[in-house]
Design an enzyme around this catalytic site. Structure first.
Site, PDB file in Angstrom:
ATOM      1  N   ARG A 178       0.812  -1.187  -0.142  1.00 33.83           N
ATOM      2  CA  ARG A 178       0.007  -0.088  -0.104  1.00 33.83           C
ATOM      3  C   ARG A 178       0.864   1.286   0.061  1.00 33.83           C
ATOM      4  O   ARG A 178       0.469   2.350  -0.505  1.00 33.83           O
ATOM      5  CB  ARG A 178      -1.156  -0.190   1.108  1.00 33.83           C
ATOM      6  N   CYS A 231      -1.056   6.148   9.039  1.00 32.56           N
ATOM      7  CA  CYS A 231      -1.394   4.885   8.882  1.00 32.56           C
ATOM      8  C   CYS A 231      -2.753   5.028   7.623  1.00 32.56           C
ATOM      9  O   CYS A 231      -2.768   5.895   7.016  1.00 32.56           O
ATOM     10  CB  CYS A 231      -1.656   3.853   9.771  1.00 32.56           C
TER      11      CYS A 231
END
Length: 274
Positions: free
Chosen positions: A175, A234
């Site tokens: 990611r 995050c």
């Protein structure tokens, strides 16, 4: 002094009248429904990061609630200024670190994370119950916010070109690189410019932070001079706090968590990509 408490240490304090235990678990990203753990540590109350202790008016998930909201919820839970708070989650270490950082951000430092969380507690066969407890009395907790522990997009933007500031991203490597798609719809792929990747799963073994020497080594590889300020991001501000806990345990200071994290940065097309 460590910010983590072992299951054995917590077990020996269960009858301490100053102790308040919170289950800060949550439904994992990508899953639906309400949070229902298999068991609850004896005497634990609910710490609801997603609703009761979030700014539900924010367009981004899990963002920090107001000091007034936090004060009210902690008073209802019987938390006093002289309480000792212990936080855990059902994964071992996932969302408990977020709850720990929230307490720090609201000026309360007598707070620990249960090392290994609920799995460690159950493996040791310490007492559990079905359903959460409720406090029979109101506490006198009063939030005293500490500026800068949670930061916004503008503060992250300012840090991008500051060589003394480094942002560590807790998302998985795929990611971060943009090779893997985001679990939330409408998110761009990639990362914040000049940030570095430290997947939170890389510093956890058996539901707890890896041993301190190894943790220090991993952090030292990423945090080099002239970095003095650390920012953490995050997907939605939850696992970034695991990195904050790790850095705190290793003696780093000037720590900040980007509250909106990739939920905000990835959704806004006016923000740069790395």
């Amino acid at each position: 002094m460590s910010e983590q408490l072992s299951a054995q240490q917590l077990s020996s304090r269960l009858h301490d009248p100053h102790l308040v235990i919170f289950d800060a678990g949550m439904v994992m990203p990508g899953k639906t429904g309400d949070y229902h753990p298999g068991a609850v540590i004896k005497g634990a109350q609910r710490f609801d990061i997603k609703t009761a202790l979030a700014d539900t008016c924010s367009p981004w998930p899990n963002t920090l609630c107001s000091a007034e909201q936090f004060t009210q919820q902690m008073q209802l839970a019987g938390v006093n200024q002289d309480s000792e708070v212990v936080l855990y989650d059902d994964q071992g270490l996932f969302s408990a670190a977020r709850a720990w950082w929230m307490f720090k951000a609201f000026g309360f430092n007598n707070v620990k994370v249960l090392k290994g969380g609920l799995p460690a507690w159950r493996n040791a066969e310490y007492p559990v119950q079905q359903g959460w407890s409720e406090s029979p009395q109101r506490g006198n907790f009063n939030a005293q916010p500490i500026a800068g522990l949670f930061i916004n997009t503008e503060q992250v933007l300012k840090g991008i070109d500051d060589e003394a500031t480094l942002l560590l991203d807790a998302r998985p490597a795929g990611r971060f690189s943009g090779e893997a798609s985001e679990p939330r719809e409408g998110m761009r792929s990639g990362h914040i410019p000049n940030s570095k990747n430290l997947p939170y799963a890389d510093i956890i073994v058996d539901g707890a932070l890896i041993d301190k020497p190894e943790l220090q080594h991993k952090l030292a590889l990423l945090i080099t001079a002239p970095v003095k300020n650390l920012q953490f991001s995050c997907g939605s501000g939850i696992t970034a706090c695991i990195l904050a806990l790790a850095a705190y345990e290793c003696g780093y200071t000037n720590l900040q968590v980007y509250d909106g994290s990739w939920s905000e940065w990835g959704a806004r097309h006016d923000l740069p990509l790395g």
